[in-house]
Design an enzyme around this catalytic site. Structure first.
Site, PDB file in Angstrom:
ATOM      1  CB  SER A  52      36.533  32.013  39.067  1.00  9.29           C
ATOM      2  OG  SER A  52      35.655  33.028  39.487  1.00  9.29           O
TER       3      SER A  52
HETATM    4  N1  SAM Z   1      33.634  34.924  36.896  1.00 13.76           N
HETATM    5  C1  SAM Z   1      34.520  36.042  36.840  1.00 13.76           C
HETATM    6  C2  SAM Z   1      35.621  35.801  35.852  1.00 13.76           C
HETATM    7  O1  SAM Z   1      35.610  34.775  35.176  1.00 13.76           O
HETATM    8  O2  SAM Z   1      36.497  36.664  35.728  1.00 13.76           O
HETATM    9  C3  SAM Z   1      35.106  36.327  38.190  1.00 13.76           C
HETATM   10  C4  SAM Z   1      34.157  37.020  39.070  1.00 13.76           C
HETATM   11  S1  SAM Z   1      34.926  37.668  40.532  1.00 13.76           S
HETATM   12  C5  SAM Z   1      35.322  36.231  41.447  1.00 13.76           C
HETATM   13  C6  SAM Z   1      33.462  38.322  41.319  1.00 13.76           C
HETATM   14  C7  SAM Z   1      32.953  39.597  40.683  1.00 13.76           C
HETATM   15  O3  SAM Z   1      31.702  39.915  41.276  1.00 13.76           O
HETATM   16  C8  SAM Z   1      33.854  40.796  40.910  1.00 13.76           C
HETATM   17  O4  SAM Z   1      34.207  41.376  39.684  1.00 13.76           O
HETATM   18  C9  SAM Z   1      32.988  41.743  41.755  1.00 13.76           C
HETATM   19  O5  SAM Z   1      33.218  43.105  41.491  1.00 13.76           O
HETATM   20  C10 SAM Z   1      31.590  41.320  41.329  1.00 13.76           C
HETATM   21  N2  SAM Z   1      30.526  41.673  42.260  1.00 13.76           N
HETATM   22  C11 SAM Z   1      30.529  41.677  43.616  1.00 13.76           C
HETATM   23  N3  SAM Z   1      29.336  42.073  44.084  1.00 13.76           N
HETATM   24  C12 SAM Z   1      28.545  42.318  43.003  1.00 13.76           C
HETATM   25  C13 SAM Z   1      27.200  42.754  42.835  1.00 13.76           C
HETATM   26  N4  SAM Z   1      26.387  43.024  43.861  1.00 13.76           N
HETATM   27  N5  SAM Z   1      26.723  42.886  41.573  1.00 13.76           N
HETATM   28  C14 SAM Z   1      27.516  42.628  40.499  1.00 13.76           C
HETATM   29  N6  SAM Z   1      28.808  42.227  40.602  1.00 13.76           N
HETATM   30  C15 SAM Z   1      29.310  42.065  41.836  1.00 13.76           C
END
Ligand code: SAM
Length: 208
Positions: A52
């Site tokens: 993000s």
């Molecule tokens: N905050 C993180 C960082 O600093 O790198 C970025 C997160 S990224 C925008 C969103 C993440 O949520 C992705 O890695 C995706 O695979 C994960 N994600 C999506 N659906 C999910 C779920 N149901 N449970 C866990 N993780 C999930």
């Protein structure tokens, strides 16, 4: 990054500013992107996912109102950058990532950096983490179709959750607080996140 992108845009919590200055974001991105690590952009981390943008990480962290003794649930570990910020500001962090190819390297990275107050899980975080509940704070770092229903059981009374809600083109960052009367929602701003995929999220083919 802190002076130009965070302080001037409303990030005022001194603890958040101090930690954002201290955690080396370039260690959470592929070396080919290291020269862009301190610009205010989301960057690819593989598997069509992103780290993000720093402003959004700071805004969500500030909105959690952490004081240091909280038990936090993070859904969407991603690169582990937001996780690192949370572990510095809270007592314990429980983090769930759906994609093992992302979650396992994040765990290895944070362990190598010396973070010990974090527990990792690979799986569907759209259902929360019942065995570890209740949580004082919850942060969802992927766009959900609606406010997750598990908050009614897993968020402690007096606690709050920050979650992006909406579809791919129109998401709002929502703060959900739980009181004796139930859940109350407040929209903080508009935002754009990759989709939350899972049983209480989008199915992988849907327009998250
Ligand atoms: N905050 C993180 C960082 O600093 O790198 C970025 C997160 S990224 C925008 C969103 C993440 O949520 C992705 O890695 C995706 O695979 C994960 N994600 C999506 N659906 C999910 C779920 N149901 N449970 C866990 N993780 C999930």
């Amino acid at each position: 990054m802190v002076e130009e992108q965070l302080r001037t845009r409303g990030i005022h919590d001194p603890r958040v500013l101090r930690i954002m200055a201290a955690v080396p974001r370039h260690l959470f991105v592929d070396p080919t992107f290291a020269n862009r690590a301190y610009s205010d952009h989301a960057l690819p981390i593989g598997q069509e996912q992103t780290i993000s943008q720093p402003f959004m990480v700071a805004l969500m962290t500030q909105a959690l109102g952490l004081e240091g003794d909280e038990k936090v649930l993070e859904i969407g570990t991603g690169s582990g950058y937001q996780t690192a910020i949370l572990t510095e500001l809270a007592d314990r962090v429980f983090t769930i990532e759906r994609i093992p190819e992302i979650g396992i390297p994040a765990q290895e990275r944070l362990t190598a950096m010396g973070y010990t107050n974090v527990v990792f899980r690979i799986g569907d975080g759209s259902l929360g983490w019942r065995e570890m509940a209740p949580f004082d704070r919850v942060i969802v770092t992927a766009g959900a179709p609606r406010v997750p229903s598990f908050l009614e059981e897993q968020l402690r009374i007096g606690g709050c959750c920050i979650v992006p809600v909406g579809d791919a083109s129109n998401q709002s960052l929502v703060r959900v607080t739980r009181s004796e009367e139930g859940l109350k929602e407040q929209v903080l701003c508009s935002c754009t996140f990759v989709p939350l995929i899972g049983r209480e999220g989008w199915s992988s083919g849907e327009p998250g």
